[in-house]
Each structure stands twice: as C-alpha cells, then as structure tokens.
Scaffold this active site. Structure first.
Site, PDB file in Angstrom:
ATOM      1  N   HIS A 373       0.892  -1.260  -0.057  1.00 56.69           N
ATOM      2  CA  HIS A 373      -0.017   0.271  -0.220  1.00 56.69           C
ATOM      3  C   HIS A 373       0.856   1.255   0.131  1.00 56.69           C
ATOM      4  O   HIS A 373       1.953   1.283   0.348  1.00 56.69           O
ATOM      5  CB  HIS A 373      -0.862   0.108   1.294  1.00 56.69           C
ATOM      6  N   GLU A 440       3.144   0.231   4.038  1.00 57.92           N
ATOM      7  CA  GLU A 440       2.876   1.418   3.654  1.00 57.92           C
ATOM      8  C   GLU A 440       4.166   2.130   3.189  1.00 57.92           C
ATOM      9  O   GLU A 440       4.880   2.816   3.753  1.00 57.92           O
ATOM     10  CB  GLU A 440       2.177   2.338   4.647  1.00 57.92           C
TER      11      GLU A 440
END
Length: 478
Positions: A373, A440
């Site tokens: 992500h 992330e």
C-alpha cells in the site's frame, strides 16, 4: 777304382714326368668344371632374383634373400594367434593399464610371441590334425563363430560393423571410457554393456540383446540431447532452474549450456556424466523437483486497490498504479531465489474485494501474505515508511516484520522518516490463515515522498530490498 753312376735311370725320370703332366691336366679340368658350375649357379640365382639383384647390388644377395625369407617365416608363425584374441587383448589393455597380466599378454602379442587363448579357434596343434575328433570340434567352433559374425546377436566374440556402431552409442551414453573403436566385441565391451544394463535396470547379460538395444535407441531418440528442439525441453529446464544448476533460458532448444548444467547435475548426484536427460537423470531430477515443490515457500503478494478502486491519490499519482508497480518488482526479484513460489493477487489493473484476496491466498495455501500500500493523510506534512502485522500474530511473524522492515528502509536516504513497526486489525491481516504483513510505502500526499515514488529506479530498489527482506525472513537462497 771305377766310379758308380748315382743318377736314377732315365726310364724312371720319364715316368715321373709323365705323372706330373697327367695330374696337372686333371687339376685344370676339375677347376674348369667348378668354375662352370659356379657360373651356372650364379646365372640361375640372377634369373630367379632379378628384382632383388637390381635393388641390392652387393654380392651378398643370396644371404640377404635367405635372411628375408627367415624373417617372413617367423612373422607368419607369430601371426597364428587369433586376430579376435588380439583385438580383445588390445581392447582390455587399452582400458585397464593397471592389469599386469593383460599388459604382459599384450606385450607378447606385439612382439610376436605366440600366446595361448581360450577364444582362439585358429591355433591347431599338429597333434590335433592327426585327431579327427579334435579337428571336427575345431571346425564346429569355426562354424559357430561364422554364425556369430552374421550379427543376429551382438555378443562377445563377434566381429561386425554393428559392433562399432554399438561402441559409439556406448560412448555417447558415457559407458565407453577409453574403449578401442574396433568392430570386435571383446570382453571389455561385454563388461561395459553389463554396466549399462545394471545402470538402466535391465537384465545383465553382457550381450547387446533386444532390451539393451531398445533402451539405447529410446535414449538417443529422446528430446533431451544436445542440439535437439522439443516443447518438453522447457519444463525440463524449469526443473533444472529450480535446483542449484539453473540459470538456463527457457527455450525449446537443448543447447550446450543446458548440456553443461546437466553434466554438473549428474556429477553432483553421482550419476553417469553424459549431459543427456536419460531415464536415470530424469528420475533423479523429478524426485528432487517433487521434494522442492513440497518444501517450497509460497509467497502471496497483494497489490492494494485496483480497477474501480484507485486508492489514495496526490501529487499526480494514484495508489493503485504504484502498488502494482512495486508488487511486480517484488515478484521479479523474488523469483531469483530458489525454493520459492510466488502468486500475485493481481497482475493488471482490476477490481478485487478484500475477501477475494484473502480467499485466494487461503485456497492456494500461502505461507506468507504480503500486502502493498501507499500511505496518505489529510495533512501533507505526514511522511515516511511504516509496516503492520495483526495484534494477535505470533512472535515469529513479528520477527519477520522487523527483518523485512529494516531491509526496506535501506532503500531510502536519511531524509525518509522511519515510522516503525506497528500492529493493526486490517482485514487482510485478520482473515488470512498464514503469517501476514502490510507495508505503507511513503505518503502519496507528501511532496518529498511522492517525488521518490515517481522515480522508476526507486520503485525497483524498493522491490529488490523488499524481496531480500522476505527471503531472509523465510530463509530463501539464490
């Protein structure tokens, strides 16, 4: 005083003179006859040996001729030893130089000394010629050899062109090391044929029988030989690439590099080194491949968002595009490791629900779930890199998280903030049945972070370091 005449009577002197003249004439006649005989002998010799006289101008031509005849007789006698025996002896000596008996036997044959041989049928002793039964046995043996030479069956004692073809095939298959390339089927050929029969699991007769010739033909007609092209060569190469003998391009050509890798594989596993994918090599490779497959680490890579779900956006970037680029880079670098299998949740821009993703990984039986992500925040000042695991995960999974996290941080300069390892109750972490982790990669809403994400070199560097971290955590090796 009257003096007596002491001289011999004239008649006696005349007699002596006559005898002297008679003997002189006789001697001259004898000498003349001897000269004539010698001349005649020389003329006869010259007539019979005109060619030799022309080559040898010396007066010793008779002696030279006799010496030559003696040598010819000697060689003729010494060639009584069977040619088949000599080939057999030479063949064995060629391949067994440490065998003293064979060396002595070969030496005798080369020097011309007659030797006894059990296989010889040409040496008939004078006593045999007087014995009709022995002579009959000899003739029967000669007939049997003549039948053998028809090559209906290739076996010891046969001399035939098919024997030479057999030897060349044995050489190709790696069973004719140092074998003399003649058309004679000797004891050494028998030994090597037995070796081949034992290696390929057929009856050890030492004869090139039907089963033996079939296995040879099948191997030489298979696609796994240098220079051949076949669609089956591709999966063969894939299996080799899964071992330490990989690095082979996946084409349908069995090239020289493939042959080299096969030889290295055979040597490693103590097989006959011939560079051919023969039945024994294929069996060994298949067994190793099956074992590797059962022990393979299955890595599931999930590129977040996609299709109708663009994810976060900012600074001219979309999350779904960046996650797919990073996921593909991770896959590329992971495939350079051994004993690993990779599955992608998506390889194109398509929509997948969270449940579809975890169901896919669970059904496949993944060992590790990795979700990619890109972070975002309402404030553009938020930046840096962070990772997550489920709060209830194992300590082993937490250790893997730290290992992978630290490896990824090597991708960035000191300007990138390390936000650390964290936990969260995300769906993909909660619903996956294996160890899992979500990363992330920077903030798309931050100008500095997004500028890094726009660089293809950075994307590849991130992918490479992520793959290295996953490999370390799962003990994968290149």
């Amino acid at each position: 005083m009257t003096q007596k005449n002491s001289s011999l009577p004239k008649s006696f002197l005349i007699f002596v003179l006559f005898m002297f003249l008679f003997h002189s004439v006789t001697i001259q006649i004898v000498v003349a006859n001897e000269d004539d005989n010698e001349t005649n002998n020389i003329e006869v010799t010259d007539s019979n040996n005109h060619e030799e006289t022309s080559d040898n101008a010396s007066n010793n031509s008779d002696n030279d001729q006799n010496e030559s005849d003696s040598e010819s007789d000697y060689n003729s006698k010494n060639q009584e030893t069977s040619n088949d025996d000599l080939d057999d002896i030479i063949e064995e000596n060629h391949n067994n130089s440490n065998n003293q008996d064979d060396e002595e036997l070969l030496e005798n044959e080369v020097e011309g000394a007659p030797t006894e041989s059990k296989e010889s049928i040409n040496d008939v002793e004078p006593s045999d010629a007087k014995n009709p039964d022995v002579t009959k046995d000899k003739n029967q043996n000669q007939l049997q050899l003549s039948k053998k030479n028809n090559a209906s069956t290739l076996e010891e004692g046969v001399r035939h062109n098919d024997v030479l073809t057999l030897k060349k095939d044995l050489q190709t298959l790696g069973f004719a090391n140092g074998m003399s390339m003649t058309n004679y089927y000797g004891s050494y050929t028998t030994k090597k044929v037995k070796d081949l029969q034992k290696y390929y699991g057929i009856k050890q007769t030492g004869k090139a029988d039907k089963d033996t010739l079939k296995i040879i033909k099948d191997i030489l007609n298979s696609p796994y030989l240098p220079g051949k092209r076949h669609q089956d060569i591709i999966p063969f190469k894939e299996k080799l690439n899964a071992t330490e003998f990989g690095g082979i391009s996946l084409t349908n050509l069995y090239g020289s590099f493939t042959e080299k890798r096969v030889k290295a594989f055979q040597k490693k596993h103590q097989l006959v080194v011939n560079g051919i994918g023969d039945p024994v090599t294929l069996k060994k490779l298949n067994n190793i491949h099956s074992e590797l497959e059962s022990n393979k680490i299955k890595i599931f890579i999930d590129a977040g968002h996609g299709g109708k779900d663009p994810g976060a956006s900012g600074n001219g970037l979309k999350e779904k595009d960046l996650t797919l680029k990073i996921a593909k880079s991770i896959e590329k670098h992971l495939r350079q490791y051994k004993n690993v299998e990779v599955m992608m949740a998506r390889s194109i821009d398509k929509t997948l629900s969270l449940k579809e993703r975890t169901d896919m990984a669970n059904k496949w039986g993944a060992d590790f779930y990795y979700s990619v992500h890109i972070n975002s925040f309402t404030s553009s000042t938020a930046r840096g890199f962070e990772t997550f695991v489920h709060p209830t995960t194992t300590s082993k999974n937490k250790d893997s998280q730290k290992m992978i996290h630290n490896e990824i941080m090597k991708s960035f300069s000191t300007n990138v903030i390390n936000r650390g390892t964290k936990t969260a109750n995300f769906h993909v972490l909660r619903e996956s049945n294996m160890e899992s982790m979500l990363a992330e990669y920077l903030f798309i809403t931050n100008k500095s972070d997004s500028s890094l994400l726009k660089q293809q070199k950075m994307i590849d560097k991130i992918g490479k370091n992520t793959a290295q971290g996953i490999a370390k955590a799962n003990k994968l090796k290149k």
